[in-house]
Design a protein around this motif. Structure first.
Motif, PDB file in Angstrom:
ATOM      1  N   ARG A 148     -31.838 -26.729  20.654  1.00  0.00           N
ATOM      2  CA  ARG A 148     -32.594 -26.358  21.865  1.00  0.00           C
ATOM      3  C   ARG A 148     -32.002 -27.014  23.095  1.00  0.00           C
TER       4      ARG A 148
ATOM      5  N   ASN B  42     -50.561 -35.319  28.479  1.00  0.00           N
ATOM      6  CA  ASN B  42     -51.234 -34.444  27.522  1.00  0.00           C
ATOM      7  C   ASN B  42     -52.086 -33.383  28.241  1.00  0.00           C
TER       8      ASN B  42
ATOM      9  N   LEU C 244     -52.465 -27.360  20.832  1.00  0.00           N
ATOM     10  CA  LEU C 244     -51.375 -28.322  21.010  1.00  0.00           C
ATOM     11  C   LEU C 244     -51.369 -29.273  19.822  1.00  0.00           C
TER      12      LEU C 244
ATOM     13  N   MET D 285     -37.598 -36.350  16.962  1.00  0.00           N
ATOM     14  CA  MET D 285     -38.162 -35.594  18.082  1.00  0.00           C
ATOM     15  C   MET D 285     -39.051 -34.447  17.619  1.00  0.00           C
TER      16      MET D 285
ATOM     17  N   MET E 202     -50.598 -24.868  29.120  1.00  0.00           N
ATOM     18  CA  MET E 202     -50.666 -23.903  28.009  1.00  0.00           C
ATOM     19  C   MET E 202     -51.773 -22.885  28.249  1.00  0.00           C
TER      20      MET E 202
ATOM     21  N   CYS F  43     -50.029 -30.801  29.974  1.00  0.00           N
ATOM     22  CA  CYS F  43     -49.482 -29.933  28.936  1.00  0.00           C
ATOM     23  C   CYS F  43     -50.539 -28.913  28.474  1.00  0.00           C
TER      24      CYS F  43
ATOM     25  N   GLN G   8     -42.326 -35.928  16.738  1.00  0.00           N
ATOM     26  CA  GLN G   8     -43.128 -36.528  17.805  1.00  0.00           C
ATOM     27  C   GLN G   8     -43.521 -35.554  18.912  1.00  0.00           C
ATOM     28  N   ILE G   9     -42.764 -34.484  19.085  1.00  0.00           N
ATOM     29  CA  ILE G   9     -43.031 -33.578  20.207  1.00  0.00           C
ATOM     30  C   ILE G   9     -44.355 -32.837  19.982  1.00  0.00           C
ATOM     31  N   MET G  10     -45.067 -32.585  21.084  1.00  0.00           N
ATOM     32  CA  MET G  10     -46.294 -31.796  21.005  1.00  0.00           C
ATOM     33  C   MET G  10     -46.059 -30.486  21.740  1.00  0.00           C
ATOM     34  N   GLU G  11     -46.324 -29.374  21.043  1.00  0.00           N
ATOM     35  CA  GLU G  11     -46.135 -28.044  21.618  1.00  0.00           C
ATOM     36  C   GLU G  11     -47.270 -27.142  21.147  1.00  0.00           C
ATOM     37  N   PRO G  12     -47.461 -26.014  21.839  1.00  0.00           N
ATOM     38  CA  PRO G  12     -48.476 -25.069  21.379  1.00  0.00           C
ATOM     39  C   PRO G  12     -48.068 -24.490  20.033  1.00  0.00           C
TER      40      PRO G  12
ATOM     41  N   VAL H 138     -45.076 -25.048  27.130  1.00  0.00           N
ATOM     42  CA  VAL H 138     -45.197 -26.476  27.437  1.00  0.00           C
ATOM     43  C   VAL H 138     -44.618 -27.307  26.293  1.00  0.00           C
ATOM     44  N   ALA H 139     -44.170 -28.496  26.651  1.00  0.00           N
ATOM     45  CA  ALA H 139     -43.737 -29.462  25.634  1.00  0.00           C
ATOM     46  C   ALA H 139     -44.062 -30.860  26.135  1.00  0.00           C
ATOM     47  N   TRP H 140     -44.519 -31.690  25.229  1.00  0.00           N
ATOM     48  CA  TRP H 140     -44.892 -33.078  25.545  1.00  0.00           C
ATOM     49  C   TRP H 140     -44.194 -33.985  24.551  1.00  0.00           C
ATOM     50  N   LEU H 141     -43.446 -34.936  25.048  1.00  0.00           N
ATOM     51  CA  LEU H 141     -42.692 -35.818  24.153  1.00  0.00           C
ATOM     52  C   LEU H 141     -42.925 -37.266  24.571  1.00  0.00           C
ATOM     53  N   PRO H 142     -43.550 -38.060  23.704  1.00  0.00           N
ATOM     54  CA  PRO H 142     -43.792 -39.457  24.071  1.00  0.00           C
ATOM     55  C   PRO H 142     -42.555 -40.312  23.797  1.00  0.00           C
TER      56      PRO H 142
END
Lengths: 180, 352
Positions: free
Chosen positions: B261, A20, B5, B171, A27, A23, B174-178, A33-37
Motif C-alpha cells: 500500500r 479515533n 472501525l 502495522m 468514516m 477517523c 495495529q492499524i484501525m480501518e473501517p 479512513v485509517a488510524w495508526l497508533p
C-alpha cells in the motif's frame, strides 16, 4: 481530498481518542479512513501519537510523516513535529501547556487554550475535546456534529450524560482559538 | 451491518469467530496481543475455548490436538514466537491437519524489535520447520482484506488439510480501518466433512489415527509424493495477486502487505512525474503468483522489489523473471518502514 493528520502529546491527554474520533467521524461522512497508533515501548507519562488519514480515495501509506493537519498537546511533540508540517498546513498547539518560541511563516498556526476552556465548562477532562472542536471547525476535516456523534457512540449509554459538557467544550474550543 | 472501525488484530479475531473458530490457543507477544486479548473476551460468549498456554510450543501443540479432533482452530504470534512453533507446524503438516496461524511480523533476527517487518518471508514460504512441507501463506494489505483472508484461511485449511498462515506485520495488526464483517459471511465456503478426525469410535468403522511418524522409508516416500501432488494442486488453484496500473508499466514494483500500500502511493507519485510505474501485489506468497511476474518481465524494462527486510521475496521475483529483465531491490529493516518518497527515489534510480 486527502487529509494527513498527526496527533501527539503525553499518554493520558486523550490524543489517541482525538485521532479515533476524527477517523470515526470521517468514516460516517463516507470517506476512507485509517488510524495508526505509535506502539513503541511506551510508559505512563511518556509520549503517545497517532497517524490519521481521511481521504475520498484509496489510502496508500497509512503512516503520516508530513501532516497537513498537526495537533500537538505537549512541548516535546511541538519540538518533534514543527518542521514536519507540510507548507500551507495547519498546526494546532495546546497553548495551556506549550509556550512556542518559534513560528513558521509558511504554515497556519492556531493556539488552543484547552485546559482554560475545559475548566470554564466545568470538566478538565474535556481538554482533548476542546482541541477537537477547534480542529473540526477550522479545518473542516470532519463536521463538528459528526465528531459529536462519534463521541456519543464511544461513550455509550453509561456515559451519555457527559455528551452536553463535551459538546460545549468543542464549541467553546472553536470560539477561543486564536490564529497566530 | 454498517462498517465499523476495528484494529487489524481485533478484526482478525472476530473474523475467525465468524468463520466458526471455537478454539484459540496462544501466548502473548507484541504486536499481536489484541488477538489473544479479544479471544479471551469473546470465546466464552460463543461457547468457545480460549487458553493462554504456558508457551508458544504448548499453544501450537494444543492446536494440533484440537484440529486433529476436527475443530476449527487458530493460534497467533509474532516472529520470535512463530520460530518456537516451527516443530509443531512441521508435525501438523506431516499429519495433514488443517489449522490457521497468524504471524504479525516484527523486526528480527532474535528478539529484534516490536515494530513492523516482513523478514519472516523465507520462514513462511520455505518452511521454518523440517521436512518437505508447505503452508498456504496469505498476505493482507488492509483490515478489510485481513478479515476476508481469515475466513478464506479456514476454508482453504479444511479443503487441503493444510496450515494456512496469515502473514501480516505490526502495522496490519495495529492499524484501525473501517471493516464490514457481515460481508465476509458471504465468502464462506460450505463446511467440509472431516472423516479423518479423531472424534471417537461411535461414528467410525475403525480407528482414526493422527500421526506424522512413518517409520518405513518407502511408506514415507509415498506420503511425500502425495503431499507434493497436493501442493502442486494448491499452486494451480490458490495463487492470487492484484495489479495496479500495469497496462503500460515500464517499471514494475513488487511488494506485499503493508509495503504494497505504501508502494501504491509511490506509483501514483511516480506517474505524476511522468514515470510509467505499476505494481504487482502478491496476495498469496506461497503459492507465489509466478505467472503475473513472468508476464511483467516480458513487458517491463525492470522490476523493483520493495520489502521490509533485506531482500527475501526478491528470490521468487527473480525465479519468475528468469533473467528476462533486471530485478532491483529497495528495503528497510529492523522495524523501519519505507516512505513513499524513498520508494519514488528508488524508482527513479531504477529507470535511469
Amino acid at each position: 481530498m486527502e487529509h494527513r493528520i498527526i496527533v501527539a502529546g503525553f499518554g493520558g491527554q486523550g490524543v489517541l481518542l482525538i485521532g479515533n474520533l476524527i477517523c470515526h467521524a470521517g468514516m460516517e461522512e463516507g470517506n476512507n479512513v485509517a488510524w495508526l497508533p505509535s506502539y513503541g515501548p511506551e510508559m505512563r507519562g511518556g509520549t503517545a501519537s497517532c497517524s490519521v488519514t481521511v481521504s475520498d480515495d484509496e489510502i496508500g501509506s497509512p503512516i503520516v510523516t508530513q501532516p497537513d493537519i498537526c495537533i500537538v498537546m505537549n512541548q516535546p511533540s511541538l519540538d518533534k513535529y514543527l518542521d514536519a508540517v507540510q507548507p500551507g498546513g495547519k498546526l494546532f498547539i495546546n497553548s495551556s501547556l506549550i509556550k512556542p518560541t518559534r513560528y513558521r511563516d509558511d504554515i497556519e498556526t492556531y493556539l488552543v487554550p484547552t485546559s482554560e476552556v475545559a475548566q470554564e465548562v466545568g470538566n478538565l477532562r474535556t481538554a482533548n475535546m476542546v482541541m477537537l472542536g477547534a480542529v473540526a471547525a477550522i479545518t473542516g476535516v470532519v463536521k463538528t456534529e459528526s465528531a459529536v456523534a462519534a463521541l456519543r457512540e464511544a461513550f455509550g449509554e453509561r456515559r451519555a450524560h457527559l455528551i452536553p459538557v463535551n459538546e460545549k467544550a468543542m464549541a467553546l474550543g472553536a470560539e477561543r482559538t486564536e490564529k497566530v | 451491518m454498517a462498517k465499523v472501525l476495528m484494529k487489524g488484530n481485533e478484526a482478525i479475531a472476530e473474523a475467525a469467530i465468524t468463520a466458526g473458530c471455537r478454539h484459540y490457543f496462544g501466548y502473548p507477544i507484541t504486536p499481536q496481543n489484541e488477538i489473544p486479548e479479544y479471544m479471551a473476551r469473546r470465546m466464552p460468549q460463543v461457547n468457545g475455548t480460549f487458553v493462554q498456554a504456558e508457551s508458544e510450543i504448548a499453544a501450537i501443540n494444543m492446536v494440533y490436538g484440537a484440529a486433529g479432533a476436527g475443530a476449527r482452530v487458530m493460534t497467533s504470534s509474532s516472529s520470535p514466537g512463530i520460530s518456537l512453533k516451527q516443530e509443531g507446524l512441521s508435525y501438523i503438516a506431516g499429519a495433514e491437519i488443517p489449522c490457521v496461524v497468524v504471524n504479525m511480523v516484527r523486526g528480527g533476527p532474535g528478539l529484534g524489535s516490536i515494530q513492523p517487518a516482513q523478514s519472516d518471508y523465507y520462514q513462511a514460504t520455505r518452511g521454518g520447520g523440517h521436512g518437505d512441507y508447505r503452508m498456504i501463506v496469505l498476505t493482507p494489505a488492509s483490515v478489510q482484506e485481513a478479515v476476508e483472508m481469515t475466513v478464506q484461511a479456514f476454508d482453504l485449511a479444511d479443503k487441503y488439510r493444510m496450515t494456512v498462515m496469515l502473514l501480516g506485520d505490526g502495522m496490519i495488526g495495529q492499524i484501525m480501518e473501517p471493516v464490514d464483517l457481515d460481508a465476509v459471511k458471504t465468502l464462506m465456503a460450505p463446511a467440509v466433512e472431516k472423516p479423518w478426525a479423531t472424534t471417537g469410535m461411535k461414528n467410525h468403522p475403525g480407528r482414526n489415527v493422527v500421526n506424522s511418524l512413518y517409520i518405513q522409508p518407502d511408506v514415507l516416500e509415498k506420503v511425500n509424493e502425495r503431499l507434493e501432488a497436493k501442493y502442486r494442486e494448491v499452486e494451480r488453484e490458490v495463487a492470487a495477486h492484484e495489479e495496479m496500473m500495469m497496462e503500460d508499466a515500464q517499471i514494475v514494483l513488487a511488494a506485499f502487505g503493508t509495503t504494497a500500500r505504501i508502494c501504491k502511493s509511490a506509483v501514483r507519485m511516480a506517474r505524476a512525474k511522468g514515470i510509467k510505474a505499476g505494481l504487482i501485489r502478491p496476495k498469496t506468497v506461497w503459492p507465489f503468483p509466478y505467472a503475473a511476474f513472468e508476464k511483467a518481465a516480458e513487458q517491463a524494462q525492470s522490476i523493483l522489489c520493495v520489502e521490509m527486510n533485506m531482500g527475501q521475496m526478491i528470490d521468487d521475483v527473480r525465479i519468475a523473471a528468469a533473467g528476462r529483465c533486471p530485478v532491483s531491490f529497495y528495503g528497510r529493516s529492523g522495524g523501519m518502514v519505507p516512505t513513499p518518497e524513498e520508494i519514488v527515489a528508488a524508482i527513479e534510480k531504477a529507470v535511469k
